[in-house]
Design a protein around this motif. Structure first.
Motif, PDB file in Angstrom:
ATOM      1  N   LEU A  93       0.106   0.198   4.214  1.00 42.68           N
ATOM      2  CA  LEU A  93       0.835   1.204   3.292  1.00 42.68           C
ATOM      3  C   LEU A  93       1.374   2.048   3.282  1.00 42.68           C
ATOM      4  O   LEU A  93       2.318   2.992   3.304  1.00 42.68           O
ATOM      5  CB  LEU A  93      -0.512   1.274   2.527  1.00 42.68           C
ATOM      6  N   MET A 107       4.978   0.612   4.496  1.00 43.03           N
ATOM      7  CA  MET A 107       5.858   0.718   2.870  1.00 43.03           C
ATOM      8  C   MET A 107       6.361   2.521   3.323  1.00 43.03           C
ATOM      9  O   MET A 107       7.104   2.926   2.367  1.00 43.03           O
ATOM     10  CB  MET A 107       4.896   0.194   1.971  1.00 43.03           C
ATOM     11  N   PHE A 139       5.354  -3.593  -2.035  1.00 43.64           N
ATOM     12  CA  PHE A 139       4.048  -2.310  -3.394  1.00 43.64           C
ATOM     13  C   PHE A 139       4.418  -3.823  -3.858  1.00 43.64           C
ATOM     14  O   PHE A 139       3.450  -3.786  -4.649  1.00 43.64           O
ATOM     15  CB  PHE A 139       4.787  -1.014  -3.873  1.00 43.64           C
ATOM     16  N   SER A 163       0.144  -4.399  -0.355  1.00 39.56           N
ATOM     17  CA  SER A 163       1.346  -4.904  -2.160  1.00 39.56           C
ATOM     18  C   SER A 163      -0.175  -4.691  -3.003  1.00 39.56           C
ATOM     19  O   SER A 163      -1.370  -4.783  -2.601  1.00 39.56           O
ATOM     20  CB  SER A 163       1.543  -6.253  -1.860  1.00 39.56           C
ATOM     21  N   ILE A 164       0.465  -4.062  -4.615  1.00 43.24           N
ATOM     22  CA  ILE A 164      -0.180  -3.539  -5.515  1.00 43.24           C
ATOM     23  C   ILE A 164      -1.628  -4.667  -5.629  1.00 43.24           C
ATOM     24  O   ILE A 164      -2.600  -4.276  -6.146  1.00 43.24           O
ATOM     25  CB  ILE A 164       0.066  -3.565  -6.674  1.00 43.24           C
ATOM     26  N   MET A 198      -1.780   4.557  -0.747  1.00 42.77           N
ATOM     27  CA  MET A 198      -0.625   4.464  -2.016  1.00 42.77           C
ATOM     28  C   MET A 198      -0.326   6.091  -2.731  1.00 42.77           C
ATOM     29  O   MET A 198       1.053   5.695  -3.380  1.00 42.77           O
ATOM     30  CB  MET A 198      -1.324   3.439  -2.222  1.00 42.77           C
ATOM     31  N   ILE A 248       3.315   6.733  -1.500  1.00 41.22           N
ATOM     32  CA  ILE A 248       4.079   5.936  -2.007  1.00 41.22           C
ATOM     33  C   ILE A 248       4.502   6.648  -3.177  1.00 41.22           C
ATOM     34  O   ILE A 248       5.652   5.857  -4.135  1.00 41.22           O
ATOM     35  CB  ILE A 248       3.669   4.711  -2.138  1.00 41.22           C
ATOM     36  N   CYS A 249       3.848   6.629  -4.557  1.00 44.41           N
ATOM     37  CA  CYS A 249       3.924   6.593  -5.594  1.00 44.41           C
ATOM     38  C   CYS A 249       3.986   8.074  -6.448  1.00 44.41           C
ATOM     39  O   CYS A 249       5.314   8.048  -6.984  1.00 44.41           O
ATOM     40  CB  CYS A 249       2.141   6.203  -6.761  1.00 44.41           C
ATOM     41  N   LEU A 305       5.681   3.971  -9.702  1.00 49.03           N
ATOM     42  CA  LEU A 305       4.822   2.583 -10.123  1.00 49.03           C
ATOM     43  C   LEU A 305       3.621   3.397 -10.135  1.00 49.03           C
ATOM     44  O   LEU A 305       2.321   2.836  -9.568  1.00 49.03           O
ATOM     45  CB  LEU A 305       5.228   3.150  -8.221  1.00 49.03           C
TER      46      LEU A 305
END
Length: 417
Positions: A222, A225, A248, A256-257, A293, A296-297, A307
């Motif tokens: 994460l 990423m 992701f 990854s999710i 995360m 990232i979102c 995301l």
């Protein structure tokens, strides 16, 4: 199904990020979605044709809202602002300690120099953006410029990949806030990020340090990423942006999710939950994952990519699960099996890891103000966790070790709506 309150949408309903941008109107939408030009994707799941700036953790609307609310003395923004101003890292007298070689893991560790300076650059940048103080802008630029012209290597044992990920995305966020400041050498900083941080980020995501693909916990993926995504936005580099978003959605590793949230549970006391990949390990690292995360979102959201809602809002279900357990409530748990080391030696966890349960990290405001306020969903446990730790501080407010600097924080100030 998830319980709903009278004015909140059902979790099952999908709210399109780009649809929201198209249909929202008035001051509220301008503040929530940003006053600048909005990025438009050329095709589904692609980098925006034009990147929005500022467009990482904070867009123009976030900054303007905080500026207006703080100036008016309105809570909770004022409380969040006071938390920022009280932090030693936000003082304009901070002196950078830029170093050519940063080491995390092994002999000669010195990475505290980097994460402290990043926190100072970010916090001074926030004080300038929200409070308009020139001295803070000068300080942030001074820190960023010093590292841009000095840092050549991030190294150490395997932990060098954590350093490259965590400090990569955080550094890029500080620079994004300063990109329109004349005394900041944006081009030199962009070049340094590509030369020093990206190769390690890419190396980890593609090779995982030659280990079994399930060996490294979700946070390792994460943070790397997040760094690739942030560098893509900072440098208007669509290929890097796409690399992060594609990973992701479909990456092989634990970040990854679907791998980060391996098990889903429907209608647990009225709410949908998702077991987090590190939940059987301990709660410090699990809550850290909410911040990684979440970053990232949020960065993708500010570039027009939702995301947060991907795969039936899988991340929201995980955040509800993690929040519920850290509020000292029971959650279901499915035995988690994985392979470790280079030979994929079998390992398993059968119960949630209770270590650091209830640990305070400044990660919840970002999630609550997205799911509970932007989308008007019933995020019961996320909301409770958010308000139990408000107002959020940042680096320097949560201890002196690296865990206190795994997230930039100040979500109450920047995300309250």
């Amino acid at each position: 199904m998830s319980r709903t309150s009278p004015h909140r949408h059902h979790e099952g309903g999908q709210v399109s990020r780009r649809g929201l941008l198209k249909t929202a109107g008035g001051l509220t939408a301008a503040l929530a979605l940003g006053a600048g030009a909005t990025a438009t994707a050329t095709r589904a799941d692609a980098a925006p044709g034009t990147f929005t700036h500022p467009g990482m953790l904070h867009n123009a609307g976030d900054i303007n809202r905080a500026k207006v609310r703080v100036a008016a003395g309105t809570d909770p923004w004022l409380s969040g602002w006071n938390k920022l101003v009280a932090n030693s890292h936000s003082q304009s007298t901070w002196s950078p300690r830029a170093t050519a070689t940063i080491i995390r893991g092994g002999t000669g560790q010195n990475y505290g120099l980097l994460y402290n300076d990043i926190a100072a650059a970010y916090q001074n940048a926030l004080r300038w953006k929200v409070g308009g103080t020139e001295a803070n802008a000068q300080c942030a630029a001074r820190i960023l410029n010093a590292w841009a012209t000095t840092l050549t290597t991030v190294t150490g044992n395997a932990d060098r990949f954590l350093a490259a990920g965590l400090y990569g995305w955080q550094f890029a966020n500080a620079a994004e806030l300063m990109r329109d400041y004349s005394a900041f050498d944006l081009s030199a900083f962009q070049e340094m990020m590509v030369r020093v941080f990206y190769p390690l980020n890419n190396q980890f995501l593609t090779g995982h340090n030659d280990a079994c693909i399930t060996n490294y916990w979700a946070n390792w993926d994460l943070c790397n990423m997040a760094s690739v995504l942030a560098i893509g936005i900072l440098n208007n580099d669509g290929a890097k942006y796409d690399q992060a978003v594609t990973y992701f959605k479909n990456g092989a590793g634990n970040g990854s999710i679907k791998n980060a949230v391996p098990f889903l549970y429907s209608n647990v006391e009225g709410y949908d939950l998702g077991q987090w990949q590190e939940s059987g390990r301990d709660q410090g690292h699990t809550v850290m994952g909410m911040g990684q995360m979440g970053a990232i979102c949020e960065m993708a959201w500010n570039q027009g990519e939702d995301l947060y809602s991907y795969d039936g809002r899988r991340f929201m279900k995980a955040a509800q699960y993690v929040a519920k357990y850290n509020l000292n409530m029971d959650v279901p748990f499915t035995t988690y099996n994985w392979g470790s080391g280079q030979n994929c030696s079998p390992q398993s966890q059968t119960v949630p890891g209770a270590g650091s349960r209830g640990q305070v990290r400044p990660v919840w405001a970002m999630l609550h103000y997205h799911y509970g306020r932007r989308l008007l969903l019933d995020d019961k446990y996320i909301s409770q966790m958010c308000f139990s730790v408000a107002p959020e501080g940042g680096g320097g407010d949560y201890g002196s070790d690296s865990g206190g600097y795994d997230q930039l924080g100040f979500g109450t100030l920047m995300y309250a709506k």
